[in-house]
Structure formats: structure tokens, C-alpha cells
Write a protein that holds these residues in place. Structure first.
Motif, PDB file in Angstrom:
ATOM      1  N   CYS A 250      81.277  68.097   1.533  1.00 42.00           N
ATOM      2  CA  CYS A 250      80.703  67.211   0.779  1.00 42.00           C
ATOM      3  C   CYS A 250      81.400  66.906  -0.408  1.00 42.00           C
ATOM      4  O   CYS A 250      81.704  65.873  -1.190  1.00 42.00           O
ATOM      5  CB  CYS A 250      79.294  66.894   0.910  1.00 42.00           C
TER       6      CYS A 250
ATOM      7  N   CYS B 160      74.844  63.937   7.597  1.00 39.55           N
ATOM      8  CA  CYS B 160      76.228  63.603   7.293  1.00 39.55           C
ATOM      9  C   CYS B 160      76.641  64.644   6.026  1.00 39.55           C
ATOM     10  O   CYS B 160      75.771  64.915   5.249  1.00 39.55           O
ATOM     11  CB  CYS B 160      76.132  62.339   6.652  1.00 39.55           C
ATOM     12  N   ALA B 161      77.744  64.681   5.799  1.00 40.05           N
ATOM     13  CA  ALA B 161      78.228  65.355   4.564  1.00 40.05           C
ATOM     14  C   ALA B 161      77.599  64.987   3.334  1.00 40.05           C
ATOM     15  O   ALA B 161      77.794  63.614   3.268  1.00 40.05           O
ATOM     16  CB  ALA B 161      79.710  65.556   4.558  1.00 40.05           C
ATOM     17  N   GLY B 162      77.211  65.481   2.282  1.00 41.19           N
ATOM     18  CA  GLY B 162      76.228  65.034   1.023  1.00 41.19           C
ATOM     19  C   GLY B 162      74.993  64.202   1.509  1.00 41.19           C
ATOM     20  O   GLY B 162      74.676  63.367   0.599  1.00 41.19           O
ATOM     21  N   CYS B 163      74.353  64.427   2.505  1.00 41.48           N
ATOM     22  CA  CYS B 163      73.216  63.889   2.637  1.00 41.48           C
ATOM     23  C   CYS B 163      72.027  64.153   1.759  1.00 41.48           C
ATOM     24  O   CYS B 163      71.591  65.257   1.890  1.00 41.48           O
ATOM     25  CB  CYS B 163      72.763  64.007   4.184  1.00 41.48           C
ATOM     26  N   SER B 164      71.413  63.392   1.109  1.00 35.01           N
ATOM     27  CA  SER B 164      70.360  63.903   0.283  1.00 35.01           C
ATOM     28  C   SER B 164      68.953  63.874   1.011  1.00 35.01           C
ATOM     29  O   SER B 164      67.950  64.459   0.399  1.00 35.01           O
ATOM     30  CB  SER B 164      70.141  62.711  -1.036  1.00 35.01           C
TER      31      SER B 164
ATOM     32  N   CYS C 134      72.505  57.478   0.214  1.00 38.67           N
ATOM     33  CA  CYS C 134      73.045  57.600   1.333  1.00 38.67           C
ATOM     34  C   CYS C 134      74.614  57.414   1.408  1.00 38.67           C
ATOM     35  O   CYS C 134      74.889  56.154   1.091  1.00 38.67           O
ATOM     36  CB  CYS C 134      72.222  56.722   2.306  1.00 38.67           C
ATOM     37  N   PRO C 135      75.422  58.394   1.496  1.00 41.72           N
ATOM     38  CA  PRO C 135      76.838  58.107   1.148  1.00 41.72           C
ATOM     39  C   PRO C 135      77.599  57.051   2.198  1.00 41.72           C
ATOM     40  O   PRO C 135      77.986  56.126   1.685  1.00 41.72           O
ATOM     41  CB  PRO C 135      77.397  59.842   1.305  1.00 41.72           C
TER      42      PRO C 135
ATOM     43  N   ASN D 168      81.519  58.012  -2.212  1.00 37.74           N
ATOM     44  CA  ASN D 168      81.878  59.291  -1.738  1.00 37.74           C
ATOM     45  C   ASN D 168      80.948  60.307  -1.575  1.00 37.74           C
ATOM     46  O   ASN D 168      80.102  60.416  -2.405  1.00 37.74           O
ATOM     47  CB  ASN D 168      83.303  59.722  -2.657  1.00 37.74           C
ATOM     48  N   SER D 169      81.129  61.218  -0.834  1.00 37.98           N
ATOM     49  CA  SER D 169      79.866  62.079  -0.478  1.00 37.98           C
ATOM     50  C   SER D 169      79.469  63.007  -1.618  1.00 37.98           C
ATOM     51  O   SER D 169      78.473  63.577  -1.913  1.00 37.98           O
ATOM     52  CB  SER D 169      80.073  62.971   0.640  1.00 37.98           C
ATOM     53  N   ASP D 170      80.828  63.250  -2.685  1.00 33.02           N
ATOM     54  CA  ASP D 170      80.417  64.222  -3.692  1.00 33.02           C
ATOM     55  C   ASP D 170      79.590  63.691  -4.869  1.00 33.02           C
ATOM     56  O   ASP D 170      79.065  64.414  -5.788  1.00 33.02           O
ATOM     57  CB  ASP D 170      81.648  64.491  -4.184  1.00 33.02           C
TER      58      ASP D 170
ATOM     59  N   THR E  86      76.600  62.088  -4.572  1.00 29.43           N
ATOM     60  CA  THR E  86      75.343  62.055  -4.125  1.00 29.43           C
ATOM     61  C   THR E  86      74.378  62.241  -5.264  1.00 29.43           C
ATOM     62  O   THR E  86      73.328  61.417  -5.739  1.00 29.43           O
ATOM     63  CB  THR E  86      75.058  62.756  -3.100  1.00 29.43           C
TER      64      THR E  86
END
Lengths: 81, 296
Positions: A62, B20-24, B206-207, B213-215, B217
Motif C-alpha cells: 500500500c 484492500c491495500a491501505g485499508c484504515s 477509504c482509498p 492513492n493507498s499510501d 491513508t
């Protein structure tokens, strides 16, 4: 007799090797890293351990760790597959 | 504020969830479970968390989880907690619900359980839409945000859930943000030490839904707090205290544009909508300031 219950049991890798989702791979520059552990705190999937090694079998790439790193010691490198 | 060394090393989420990648939301749940410890039961209505657990017969959650229908989470938890207390057990019962399951569908069960006053913790992680089914609008979606069912931007304002919960006079309620995990950890710990119905409202960027972008978050979560569009506070027996990260925002908030420009979902927001959002933030901050000083 095998147990047949509608119960799920905890297991490592219950959702498969999520590392295969990755497009960018985190690479740590140990020269710049000061072991602050901020990347480990903010990792949503807890794939960074106490010695700050990243488990690439499960890392989804991510990029949060690279973004929160105060020393900019983590860079995201495109996977070649 | 808690320090890093106080946080237990144990993880109650085995690597790794299908989030998902980067999910908070999975980041928040990590800290909720760290604070709650092993003697915990999670009640999860239909939401992202009921999906990311993994497939039968495996799960990635190392605590008992009870998956239940949308509208029944709080009712189920309040009955479960009553049963545990009658059996003499001190097990923590935690509802971990999304904003759809809290603000829209689950609100009657939530209100009922808070009125009965049973001992449990209700956590709403708010990504401001129905993320699991592909970002449809919910009552928690802010004004001007594009979702799949509001393609031109939402025309209504966000429902103020915290005021609704505060009207039930719970012994403890708080707001948190996934960008400040230590603050969240401290609040969950404090909530579980108090008896009665407790409520924590977590803002969870939520990205894919907010279109960044997921980074980013953590960055977007921090911008929400810095611009004052999300205020971190806790209300203990009616006494409001603003938490550390929101103190500076209360004195001098950043302009709302910084938060809005970081996300793709506000790309159709007109200057009038941005001005209206800025106005509502100023009004909200003024109200919280007054309440903290004990004026109203």
C-alpha cells in the motif's frame, strides 16, 4: 471423526498470500533507518515485525510505511513480474 | 497520550486480512483488539469487516467473532453482554460496525441498546459510504461527495451521529481517527474500563472509495483532523474534553481545500459547496469550544 461445524478457525494466511496483490514493493534503506517504529505502528496488516523486517509474503504494497517514514528510508520499487 | 512502548506486541489479527491495500478499517481494528485483549467477543454486522475475515474454514481474526444481520448488531451485543455478566464473566463485548450499519440501518438497535444501558462497546468505523458494496451513499456521506448513487455529488449534509448518541447520555463516548492509532488505543482502553454502553466513532479514510492513492491513508486522516472537519474528543459522563491532535485545529484550522483537494470524490464540489462545508466546520468548532468551556 472430522469436525463439521459452521465455525471458522484462526489461521495464518486465511486470505491467501496477499503479497501477490503487490504492484510496488517497499525497500528499506538500513543506513537511513533510525528504528523509530512509526512504519510498524501504521501498517494496516501488521506485516512489519519488531526488528522492522517486512514480510513480503503478505505485504500488499500500500505504501503507507514509505509515506509516514520521517527519515524517508523506505522507497517503493515496482515489482518485476 | 500513550507512548509506543505501552502498546502490547500481541496481534489478534493473523496476517493477513483480505482488506484492500491501505485499508484504515483493518488498521483501526488492530488497535481496538490490542486494547481489548484476548477476552473479547466481536459482533460484526454486514460491513467490510464481515468480508475481510477470510473464507470458511479459516479466519484471520484470533478472537471469537459473531457475524449478524445489519439491523441487529447492537441488540445482539447487548443480549450477549447480559448473558456474560449473568454467568459472572467479564468478557468485553465489542460491536465493530460500519457507518451504514450504524447511521442508517442499525440506528434503532443502537438507540434501544443505549437506552437499556447494558455493558458493551459500540464502535462505528466511518468511511462515509457503503464501501463493501461499491461506495453507495449513506447517511454519513458528506455534502458534495461523489458516490456511485450520487454521481453529481451528494446534495444533503452528513448526519451528526455523535449528537444523536450524546442525547442518550452514555457514560463514555469518543471520536477517533485511524491516522492517530495511539489516541484510538487509549480511548478503547478507557472505554472498556467504564461500565455501561460506550460509543466510539472512528473516521476511516477509504482509498478506493475516497479516490486517493493507498499510501495517503494516514495523510488524509490527519488532514481531516487538521482542517477541523473531524474533531477528536471524548465525552465522559457528559464532560467534553478535546483530544491532543485536535487542539491546534480548534485554535487555527487549516483551510478545508487541503482536505478536499487530496481526494477524488470531491472533484465535482463547486465553490459554493466548499464554502458551505467550511461554514459548517466553523459552526461545529465553535459549538465544541463552547461546550468544552462549559458555556452550553
Amino acid at each position: 471423526m472430522r469436525e463439521r461445524l459452521a465455525l471458522s478457525r484462526p489461521k495464518k494466511g486465511a486470505c491467501g498470500l496477499t503479497g501477490s496483490w503487490r504492484v510496488f514493493r517497499p525497500v528499506v534503506d538500513r543506513e537511513k533507518c533510525n528504528q523509530c517504529g512509526i512504519c510498524e505502528i501504521h501498517c494496516p496488516d501488521a506485516v512489519i515485525d519488531e526488528e522492522l523486517n517486512i514480510d513480503l509474503d503478505f505485504c500488499k504494497g500500500c505504501g503507507i510505511c514509505a509515506n509516514v517514514c520521517p527519515k524517508k528510508a523506505i522507497t517503493m520499487v515496482r515489482e518485476e513480474r | 497520550m500513550s507512548t509506543i512502548s505501552e502498546i502490547p506486541k500481541e496481534e489478534y489479527i493473523t496476517t493477513c486480512t483480505a482488506a484492500c491495500a491501505g485499508c484504515s478499517s483493518s488498521l483501526s481494528l488492530r488497535y481496538v483488539l490490542k486494547a481489548a485483549g484476548p477476552d473479547t467477543v466481536l459482533v460484526v454486522p454486514a460491513c467490510c469487516t464481515s468480508v475481510i475475515q477470510g473464507m470458511y474454514p479459516n479466519t484471520s481474526f484470533n478472537v471469537p467473532v459473531y457475524n449478524i444481520a445489519f439491523a441487529a448488531a447492537a441488540a445482539c451485543a447487548s443480549g450477549m453482554s447480559k448473558a456474560f455478566r449473568s454467568a459472572g464473566k467479564k468478557t468485553n463485548v465489542i460491536v465493530y460496525a460500519g457507518d451504514g450499519g450504524t447511521v442508517d440501518i442499525g440506528i434503532q438497535a443502537l438507540s434501544g441498546a443505549f437506552e437499556r444501558g447494558t455493558d458493551f462497546l459500540y464502535i462505528c468505523y466511518d468511511n462515509e459510504a457503503y464501501g463493501n458494496t461499491g461506495m453507495q451513499r449513506s447517511g454519513a456521506t458528506p455534502l458534495g461527495a461523489v458516490t456511485t448513487t450520487t454521481p453529481a455529488g451528494k446534495t444533503e449534509t452528513k448526519k451528526d451521529l455523535d449528537q444523536i448518541v450524546a442525547a442518550h447520555n452514555p457514560p463514555y463516548m469518543a471520536t477517533a481517527c485511524s491516522a492517530y492509532p495511539l489516541d484510538l488505543y487509549k480511548k478503547v482502553k478507557k472505554a472498556l474500563s467504564i461500565e455501561g454502553p460506550k460509543f466510539i466513532h472512528i473516521l476511516a479514510p477509504c482509498p478506493p472509495g475516497w479516490r486517493y492513492n493507498s499510501d495517503k491513508t494516514i495523510e488524509v486522516g490527519k488532514l481531516a483532523v487538521k482542517t477541523g472537519s473531524w474533531v477528536l474528543y471524548e465525552r465522559e459522563y457528559g464532560k467534553l474534553t478535546v483530544s491532543g491532535p485536535s487542539r491546534t485545529a480548534l485554535k487555527k484550522p487549516h483551510p478545508i481545500e487541503e482536505y478536499i483537494r487530496a481526494q477524488g470524490r470531491f472533484k465535482k464540489a463547486t465553490p459554493e459547496i466548499i464554502a458551505e462545508l467550511q461554514q459548517s466546520i466553523e459552526k461545529n468548532l465553535a459549538r465544541i469550544k463552547k461546550e468544552e468551556e462549559g458555556i452550553c
